[in-house]
Design a protein around this motif. Structure first.
Motif, short mmCIF file in Angstrom:
data_model
loop_
_atom_site.label_atom_id
_atom_site.label_comp_id
_atom_site.label_asym_id
_atom_site.label_seq_id
_atom_site.Cartn_x
_atom_site.Cartn_y
_atom_site.Cartn_z
N GLN A 29 7.73 -15.16 6.36
CA GLN A 29 7.76 -16.48 5.73
C GLN A 29 6.43 -16.79 5.04
O GLN A 29 6.41 -17.39 3.95
CB GLN A 29 8.10 -17.56 6.75
CG GLN A 29 9.53 -17.48 7.25
CD GLN A 29 9.74 -18.35 8.48
OE1 GLN A 29 8.88 -18.45 9.36
NE2 GLN A 29 10.91 -18.97 8.55
N ALA A 30 5.33 -16.41 5.66
CA ALA A 30 4.01 -16.63 5.05
C ALA A 30 3.91 -15.83 3.75
O ALA A 30 3.41 -16.32 2.73
CB ALA A 30 2.90 -16.22 6.00
N MET A 31 4.42 -14.61 3.77
CA MET A 31 4.40 -13.75 2.60
C MET A 31 5.23 -14.40 1.48
O MET A 31 4.78 -14.44 0.32
CB MET A 31 4.98 -12.39 2.97
CG MET A 31 4.96 -11.36 1.90
SD MET A 31 5.40 -9.69 2.50
CE MET A 31 6.99 -9.95 3.24
N GLU A 32 6.39 -14.94 1.81
CA GLU A 32 7.24 -15.60 0.82
C GLU A 32 6.57 -16.86 0.27
O GLU A 32 6.63 -17.14 -0.93
CB GLU A 32 8.60 -15.93 1.43
CG GLU A 32 9.43 -14.68 1.71
CD GLU A 32 10.63 -14.93 2.61
OE1 GLU A 32 10.83 -16.09 3.09
OE2 GLU A 32 11.38 -13.97 2.85
N THR A 33 5.91 -17.63 1.14
CA THR A 33 5.20 -18.84 0.71
C THR A 33 4.11 -18.48 -0.30
O THR A 33 3.97 -19.13 -1.34
CB THR A 33 4.58 -19.57 1.93
OG1 THR A 33 5.64 -20.00 2.78
CG2 THR A 33 3.74 -20.77 1.50
N ILE A 69 -1.49 -9.25 5.75
CA ILE A 69 -0.05 -8.98 5.81
C ILE A 69 0.22 -7.49 5.68
O ILE A 69 1.02 -6.92 6.43
CB ILE A 69 0.69 -9.80 4.73
CG1 ILE A 69 0.62 -11.29 5.09
CG2 ILE A 69 2.14 -9.33 4.60
CD1 ILE A 69 1.12 -12.23 4.01
N LEU A 70 -0.48 -6.84 4.77
CA LEU A 70 -0.29 -5.39 4.62
C LEU A 70 -0.71 -4.65 5.89
O LEU A 70 -0.04 -3.72 6.33
CB LEU A 70 -1.07 -4.87 3.41
CG LEU A 70 -0.56 -5.34 2.05
CD1 LEU A 70 -1.48 -4.84 0.95
CD2 LEU A 70 0.87 -4.90 1.82
N ARG A 71 -1.82 -5.08 6.49
CA ARG A 71 -2.27 -4.45 7.75
C ARG A 71 -1.27 -4.67 8.88
O ARG A 71 -1.13 -3.83 9.76
CB ARG A 71 -3.62 -5.03 8.16
CG ARG A 71 -4.75 -4.18 7.73
CD ARG A 71 -6.05 -4.57 8.40
NE ARG A 71 -7.08 -4.34 7.43
CZ ARG A 71 -7.78 -5.29 6.81
NH1 ARG A 71 -7.62 -6.54 7.12
NH2 ARG A 71 -8.67 -4.98 5.92
N ALA A 72 -0.58 -5.81 8.86
CA ALA A 72 0.39 -6.13 9.91
C ALA A 72 1.55 -5.16 9.93
O ALA A 72 2.24 -5.03 10.94
CB ALA A 72 0.91 -7.55 9.74
N MET A 73 1.78 -4.49 8.83
CA MET A 73 2.90 -3.55 8.75
C MET A 73 2.56 -2.19 9.35
O MET A 73 3.43 -1.35 9.51
CB MET A 73 3.34 -3.38 7.30
CG MET A 73 3.95 -4.64 6.75
SD MET A 73 4.65 -4.35 5.13
CE MET A 73 3.56 -5.34 4.13
N GLU A 74 1.31 -1.97 9.69
CA GLU A 74 0.90 -0.70 10.26
C GLU A 74 1.12 -0.71 11.77
O GLU A 74 0.80 -1.68 12.44
CB GLU A 74 -0.59 -0.47 9.96
CG GLU A 74 -1.11 0.86 10.42
CD GLU A 74 -2.56 1.07 10.02
OE1 GLU A 74 -2.83 2.06 9.36
OE2 GLU A 74 -3.40 0.23 10.37
N PRO A 75 1.66 0.37 12.34
CA PRO A 75 1.85 0.42 13.79
C PRO A 75 0.52 0.24 14.54
O PRO A 75 -0.51 0.77 14.12
CB PRO A 75 2.40 1.83 14.03
CG PRO A 75 2.94 2.27 12.70
CD PRO A 75 2.12 1.57 11.66
N ASP A 76 0.56 -0.52 15.63
CA ASP A 76 -0.64 -0.80 16.40
C ASP A 76 -1.36 0.47 16.87
O ASP A 76 -2.58 0.53 16.87
CB ASP A 76 -0.32 -1.66 17.64
CG ASP A 76 0.11 -3.06 17.24
OD1 ASP A 76 -0.28 -3.51 16.14
OD2 ASP A 76 0.82 -3.70 18.02
N PHE A 77 -0.59 1.48 17.26
CA PHE A 77 -1.21 2.68 17.79
C PHE A 77 -1.96 3.48 16.72
O PHE A 77 -2.75 4.35 17.03
CB PHE A 77 -0.20 3.58 18.51
CG PHE A 77 0.82 4.21 17.61
CD1 PHE A 77 0.58 5.44 17.01
CD2 PHE A 77 2.03 3.58 17.37
CE1 PHE A 77 1.52 6.02 16.18
CE2 PHE A 77 2.98 4.16 16.55
CZ PHE A 77 2.72 5.38 15.94
#
Length: 173
Positions: A29-33, A69-77
């Motif tokens: 939603q933040a990305m869409e905003t 947001i782009l970093r959030a798409m990366e797996p935590d591990f």
């Protein structure tokens, strides 16, 4: 041509014109905003590169950048390893990605997390009456391209490097 040193209040974007989301809003939603936010500053249209994050009383808590947001798409591990890997070994066009359906499902799951998990807390601000040279120095020291503008202890707007550079370029600095 000498530079006119203005106060930040003359160049800021008023808070009501800048995109914001609640801290419980999903990353998607933040990305869409951010994608829908187009505003006019000094007669020029601008896109939001940052969304402000507020609590239930609309108190500013932080901000989320496109990069977050782009970093959030990366797996935590992998934490930062994907970007490093692609920098070292670029993906070649036409080479199929392994397990695209699993990656898509993972990214969709990541984007449903609350934006508060990836936001950057506000640690620096400027005062409405600060001159733009002070503001530029504070931005550099805080390593931020956007800072909240306070007046009487309340957030009344934001100032971005875009407005500072635009003003400096026009005034012949």
């Amino acid at each position: 041509m000498s530079m006119e040193i203005k106060i930040v209040g003359e160049l800021m974007i008023p808070l009501e014109k800048y995109p914001y989301v609640s801290h419980w809003t999903t990353i998607r939603q933040a990305m869409e905003t951010m994608e829908q936010a187009v505003f006019e500053v000094g007669g020029r249209k601008s896109l939001a590169r940052v969304a402000l994050v507020c609590d239930e009383q609309y108190k500013l808590l932080g901000m989320v950048r496109r990069r977050d947001i782009l970093r959030a798409m990366e797996p935590d591990f992998l934490a930062g390893q994907l970007a490093h890997t692609f920098k070292e070994t670029p993906v070649k066009p036409g080479v199929p990605m392994a397990f695209p359906e699993k990656l898509e499902a993972f990214v969709n799951k990541q984007l449903e997390r609350p934006v508060s998990m990836i936001m950057t807390r506000i640690e620096a601000a400027v005062d409405y009456d600060d001159n733009i040279i002070e503001v530029a120095a504070r931005m550099v020291a805080a390593d931020r391209s956007l800072l909240p503008v306070l007046r009487g202890g309340e957030v009344v707007g934001v100032i971005r490097t875009v407005e500072l550079i635009h003003h400096l370029a026009l005034s012949g600095a």
